[in-house]
Design an enzyme around this catalytic site. Structure first.
Site, PDB file in Angstrom:
ATOM      1  N   ARG A   1      68.396   9.299  40.049  1.00  0.00           N
ATOM      2  CA  ARG A   1      68.090   9.994  41.304  1.00  0.00           C
ATOM      3  C   ARG A   1      66.631  10.437  41.273  1.00  0.00           C
ATOM      4  O   ARG A   1      66.324  11.619  41.077  1.00  0.00           O
ATOM      5  CB  ARG A   1      69.049  11.162  41.492  1.00  0.00           C
ATOM      6  CG  ARG A   1      70.487  10.713  41.725  1.00  0.00           C
ATOM      7  CD  ARG A   1      71.462  11.861  41.766  1.00  0.00           C
ATOM      8  NE  ARG A   1      71.658  12.454  40.448  1.00  0.00           N
ATOM      9  CZ  ARG A   1      72.521  13.444  40.192  1.00  0.00           C
ATOM     10  NH1 ARG A   1      73.251  13.961  41.167  1.00  0.00           N
ATOM     11  NH2 ARG A   1      72.656  13.917  38.972  1.00  0.00           N
TER      12      ARG A   1
ATOM     13  N   ASP B   1      62.814  11.491  42.192  1.00  0.00           N
ATOM     14  CA  ASP B   1      62.284  12.456  43.144  1.00  0.00           C
ATOM     15  C   ASP B   1      61.453  11.779  44.224  1.00  0.00           C
ATOM     16  O   ASP B   1      61.095  10.604  44.127  1.00  0.00           O
ATOM     17  CB  ASP B   1      61.391  13.476  42.424  1.00  0.00           C
ATOM     18  CG  ASP B   1      62.139  14.277  41.375  1.00  0.00           C
ATOM     19  OD1 ASP B   1      63.377  14.379  41.478  1.00  0.00           O
ATOM     20  OD2 ASP B   1      61.474  14.792  40.459  1.00  0.00           O
TER      21      ASP B   1
ATOM     22  N   TYR C   1      60.654   5.768  31.252  1.00  0.00           N
ATOM     23  CA  TYR C   1      59.732   6.166  32.320  1.00  0.00           C
ATOM     24  C   TYR C   1      58.311   6.079  31.808  1.00  0.00           C
ATOM     25  O   TYR C   1      58.029   6.305  30.621  1.00  0.00           O
ATOM     26  CB  TYR C   1      60.005   7.605  32.769  1.00  0.00           C
ATOM     27  CG  TYR C   1      61.208   7.778  33.645  1.00  0.00           C
ATOM     28  CD1 TYR C   1      61.103   7.750  35.033  1.00  0.00           C
ATOM     29  CD2 TYR C   1      62.470   7.977  33.093  1.00  0.00           C
ATOM     30  CE1 TYR C   1      62.218   7.912  35.845  1.00  0.00           C
ATOM     31  CE2 TYR C   1      63.591   8.141  33.891  1.00  0.00           C
ATOM     32  CZ  TYR C   1      63.455   8.110  35.273  1.00  0.00           C
ATOM     33  OH  TYR C   1      64.553   8.266  36.065  1.00  0.00           O
TER      34      TYR C   1
ATOM     35  N   ARG D   1      57.738  14.689  34.399  1.00  0.00           N
ATOM     36  CA  ARG D   1      56.525  15.168  35.076  1.00  0.00           C
ATOM     37  C   ARG D   1      56.006  16.463  34.441  1.00  0.00           C
ATOM     38  O   ARG D   1      54.787  16.677  34.365  1.00  0.00           O
ATOM     39  CB  ARG D   1      56.806  15.366  36.558  1.00  0.00           C
ATOM     40  CG  ARG D   1      57.024  14.052  37.308  1.00  0.00           C
ATOM     41  CD  ARG D   1      57.572  14.280  38.695  1.00  0.00           C
ATOM     42  NE  ARG D   1      56.693  15.141  39.486  1.00  0.00           N
ATOM     43  CZ  ARG D   1      57.054  15.691  40.649  1.00  0.00           C
ATOM     44  NH1 ARG D   1      58.278  15.478  41.138  1.00  0.00           N
ATOM     45  NH2 ARG D   1      56.199  16.450  41.312  1.00  0.00           N
TER      46      ARG D   1
END
Length: 267
Positions: free
Chosen positions: A47, A49, A107, A195
């Site tokens: 999911r 952002d 990621y 992040r």
């Protein structure tokens, strides 16, 4: 049925359907519904952002169609915008679920670290013109490896029951074009976790925070200790691998995972 969806998240409010904007999931659902002539609601593995990109988010959906499974991807792309592309489709195993089947995710956070921005990289890389020391960033990132409570790097809005995650790979590299890439591979990530790690590593690279202090931030399990949340557009989900039965058995036995980890491995 399962399929792999890649997207440029710039124009979307994230993966998941939301009332405040157009999501990637909403567009994919609409495309599938038009193609298959029935109401389709897919479930996605990640999911992501608002503004975050993906090279391949795995989805699962039910359909009564007689279209061959491997042909759905080609047909679906006729109903999707250019910034969302299905990379493949197939029949799903009965026990497969994109979120709950055991997997690891990879990621990358990309930082263009030079004096002037490059317009062709503006959508998927953060421009940062102050000098960053990627060696200091790597020294700090090394402490992320293994199983930890990542409360310091979780948004205050995180709703997960546990904040313990395992990181298998944490690499910081710079290429000839001064693109710094923070690559994290793990069994799962908390809301905004990558992040926040990236924002804190940027402070380490800039000399604001030391690698030793980064370790103390991790150990402190307090979001207030960490740095800012880096902007969304620099983040891309680049890998999603579902474990084979042999890999699951190896993990449970505490052995060394045989697949760890080729940085060039395709999705």
């Amino acid at each position: 049925m399962r399929a792999t969806i890649a997207y440029d998240g710039t124009e979307y409010c994230g993966w998941q359907v939301q009332p405040n904007g157009i999501s990637v999931q909403e567009v994919v659902n609409a495309g599938l519904s038009k193609l298959l002539g029935e109401e389709i609601t897919c479930v996605g593995a990640s999911r992501t952002d608002a503004g975050v990109h993906s090279m391949g988010n795995e989805i699962l959906f039910e359909t009564k169609t007689r279209i061959p499974a491997d042909k759905i991807a080609y047909a679906l792309n006729q109903y999707l915008p250019e910034d969302i592309v299905c990379q493949g489709s197939s029949l799903a195993a009965d026990d497969f679920h994109p979120r709950f089947s055991e997997s690891y995710k990879t990621y990358e956070y990309r930082i263009l670290n030079r004096r002037f921005p490059m317009p062709t990289m503006r959508r998927d890389s953060l421009f940062y013109h102050y000098d960053l020391d990627e060696k200091r960033m790597q020294e700090a990132a090394d402490c992320l490896l293994g199983e930890h409570d990542f409360s310091s790097f979780a948004s205050i809005h995180t709703q997960s029951k546990t904040r313990v995650r395992t990181i298998y790979q944490a690499l910081v590299s710079r290429n000839a074009d001064d693109l710094i890439t923070i690559r994290l591979c793990g069994d799962g990530f908390l809301y905004n976790m990558v992040r926040i790690i990236a924002g804190t590593l940027i402070e380490v690279g800039a000399g604001i925070t030391s690698p030793r202090a980064f370790q103390q931030i991790l150990d402190g399990m307090n979001r207030e200790l960490a740095g800012p949340t880096a902007p969304a557009h620099g983040l891309t989900q680049v890998g999603l691998h579902y474990l084979t039965p042999e890999e699951i058995a190896c993990r449970k036995a505490g052995g060394k995972w045989p697949f760890l980890i080729d940085s060039e491995r395709p999705l």
